[in-house]
Design an enzyme around this catalytic site. Sequence first.
Site, PDB file in Angstrom:
ATOM      1  N   LYS A  73      28.113  26.182  40.159  1.00 22.54           N
ATOM      2  CA  LYS A  73      29.413  26.756  40.501  1.00 22.54           C
ATOM      3  C   LYS A  73      29.398  27.217  41.955  1.00 22.54           C
ATOM      4  CE  LYS A  73      31.815  31.145  39.833  1.00 22.54           C
ATOM      5  NZ  LYS A  73      31.686  32.461  39.189  1.00 22.54           N
ATOM      6  N   ASP A 130      35.282  34.965  46.017  1.00 26.28           N
ATOM      7  CA  ASP A 130      36.086  35.191  44.814  1.00 26.28           C
ATOM      8  C   ASP A 130      36.812  36.531  44.915  1.00 26.28           C
ATOM      9  OD1 ASP A 130      37.228  35.209  42.333  1.00 26.28           O
ATOM     10  OD2 ASP A 130      35.378  35.663  41.251  1.00 26.28           O
ATOM     11  N   SER A 165      44.840  37.847  39.607  1.00 30.47           N
ATOM     12  CA  SER A 165      44.194  38.926  38.840  1.00 30.47           C
ATOM     13  C   SER A 165      43.154  39.584  39.755  1.00 30.47           C
ATOM     14  CB  SER A 165      43.532  38.368  37.582  1.00 30.47           C
ATOM     15  OG  SER A 165      44.443  37.626  36.805  1.00 30.47           O
ATOM     16  N   LYS A 206      40.499  41.430  41.986  1.00 34.76           N
ATOM     17  CA  LYS A 206      39.389  42.325  41.685  1.00 34.76           C
ATOM     18  C   LYS A 206      39.601  43.669  42.383  1.00 34.76           C
ATOM     19  CE  LYS A 206      35.831  38.705  41.432  1.00 34.76           C
ATOM     20  NZ  LYS A 206      35.370  38.926  40.064  1.00 34.76           N
ATOM     21  N   ARG A 246      30.847  37.116  47.943  1.00 35.00           N
ATOM     22  CA  ARG A 246      30.392  35.983  48.759  1.00 35.00           C
ATOM     23  C   ARG A 246      29.217  35.283  48.081  1.00 35.00           C
ATOM     24  NH1 ARG A 246      28.244  40.624  50.796  1.00 35.00           N
ATOM     25  NH2 ARG A 246      26.034  40.653  51.372  1.00 35.00           N
ATOM     26  N   ASP A 283      29.272  34.465  44.952  1.00 33.12           N
ATOM     27  CA  ASP A 283      29.745  33.797  43.744  1.00 33.12           C
ATOM     28  C   ASP A 283      29.480  32.297  43.789  1.00 33.12           C
ATOM     29  OD1 ASP A 283      30.733  34.376  41.243  1.00 33.12           O
ATOM     30  OD2 ASP A 283      32.804  33.905  41.751  1.00 33.12           O
ATOM     31  N   ASP A 302      40.812  35.500  37.331  1.00 34.65           N
ATOM     32  CA  ASP A 302      39.469  35.899  37.757  1.00 34.65           C
ATOM     33  C   ASP A 302      38.390  35.236  36.913  1.00 34.65           C
ATOM     34  OD1 ASP A 302      37.618  37.212  39.330  1.00 34.65           O
ATOM     35  OD2 ASP A 302      37.649  39.061  38.139  1.00 34.65           O
ATOM     36  N   GLU A 361      37.762  32.047  36.917  1.00 36.92           N
ATOM     37  CA  GLU A 361      38.007  30.748  37.570  1.00 36.92           C
ATOM     38  C   GLU A 361      36.777  29.846  37.587  1.00 36.92           C
ATOM     39  OE1 GLU A 361      35.398  32.472  40.173  1.00 36.92           O
ATOM     40  OE2 GLU A 361      37.107  33.448  39.239  1.00 36.92           O
ATOM     41  N   ARG A 366      34.655  28.966  35.362  1.00 36.71           N
ATOM     42  CA  ARG A 366      34.566  28.022  34.239  1.00 36.71           C
ATOM     43  C   ARG A 366      35.555  26.864  34.418  1.00 36.71           C
ATOM     44  NH1 ARG A 366      35.816  32.872  30.273  1.00 36.71           N
ATOM     45  NH2 ARG A 366      34.656  33.813  31.986  1.00 36.71           N
TER      46      ARG A 366
END
Length: 502
Positions: free
Chosen positions: A265, A270, A275, A277, A286, A288, A347, A349, A351
């Site tokens: 991923k 993110d 939605s 955070k 950073r 993610d 949030d 995202e 998946r």
Amino acid sequence: MRLLSGAVLRATMRHRCRYFSVAQNNWNARKGLVLGVYESEEEDDSLHLTESAAGVNRVLSGKLTELLKISGPGLKKGKSRIFYGLHEDFPCIAVVGLGRNSLGVCGTEYWDTCKENIRAAIAGGCRVLQNHVLTHIEVDGCNDSQSAAEGAVLGLFTYDDLKTKKKTRVTTQLHGSGCVSGWEKGVLYGEGQNLALFADTITNRLAPYADHVTVHKRSQEWIEEQQMGAFLSVSKGSEEPPVFLELHYNGCPDNAQCPLLLVGKGITFDSGGISLKPPSGMDAMRADMGGAATVCSAIVTAAALNLPINIIGLAPLCENMPSGKANKPGDVVTAKNGKTIQVDNTDAEGRLILADALCYAHSFNPRAIVNAATLTGAMDVALGSAATGVFTNSDWLWEQLHKASVVTGDRVWRMPLFQHYTRQVTDCQLADLNNVGKYSRSGGACTAAAFLREFVTAPHWAHLDIAGVMTNKDEVPYLKKGMSGRPTRTLVEFAAGLANQA
């Protein structure tokens, strides 16, 4: 760590004054030495030198053991003492405690305790000498050169490219006659974990292996042609176009089959999308893209090790940002395999982009598919930083991953992939699937894995949720604080194990 006391200094000066004068003359060489000692198997303070430490002790006519005895009680695991001016070639010598030599694989900790002790001790010793502004350190192999090298490389790593004040850059090498091939392998494992590479950077790092590795940077147009609607829906909130990175490592050119396919991923930042955070801790997002980083780094390391195996790596890369074009709660998107997804939480995202990447992965007909992702905060709550959570449909694949993690000390733990969780993502009002479980946060890591399983038909697939291990505070002593690069070494060891089975 204990510094040499005044009494010890005086004793040393009485017996070996020449060591101090020589060391002072050679101080500009900035060389250091890390040596290991084992604890006694008995309940006493006696110490047992490693082979390299014993060799140095002979050169010093027993002075090293003499100073260890008079400088304090027995040197315990993870502790260190520094001696100055003992050796004409090394102004500073750090002696580190390795614990007991008889320890091996621990059935309750699920790692090789001796290897972990070596990594932690060598990292600590190297850091102490780095703080003394030494620029070159020779390291005792401690009868396990690979673990010693991993400890040195990981322990000394610092990312300070954006700082004006830099840490002292230190080079390391194996001291004495230890296993050179093991040391070199450990260096590559450590450097692999320290990597964080994408796009042009990874192309540059793979340049020396161009005969065996190809890199494809797929554009948004290609992503659209592949009908990766879930991936595209996440990226449309950002002004930066998405990129689908595809790496092919051909370590076994006579075999066209792909035994291993890795998917990572790659959310490069993110925000949570619509939605959004909370601002606290958003700077960590950073990281993610940690899944993509570990996958890319594992392939770089496999190429450097020249592993005899074919590996394909896939990394969908994009930002998850809020805008008028971004996904909104309640939107329905269509994945590459035709399944529709109701997006109730923007949030969740990661998946979505993995769903399309997993569908594409099947086109290569690999023996095993392993994806890695900083997917859920629920995994951090469940396991913390102790281990990576593994969800898999294959007992064989689990055994291979678990075996690799025992060797590296970067542990994995099997999590449930029950139909109980599948029903919570397939019971959806508008679409085939919902991107969050119907009971919200309950079993969040498990429902995320169940969601991904809906895009997998391969008999050997594993999902690694690395959200809990993506950073290190002080839990792993041989890693610096910050982004950890875990579980890169376990992925490399896993790939090496598959190569040996071929």
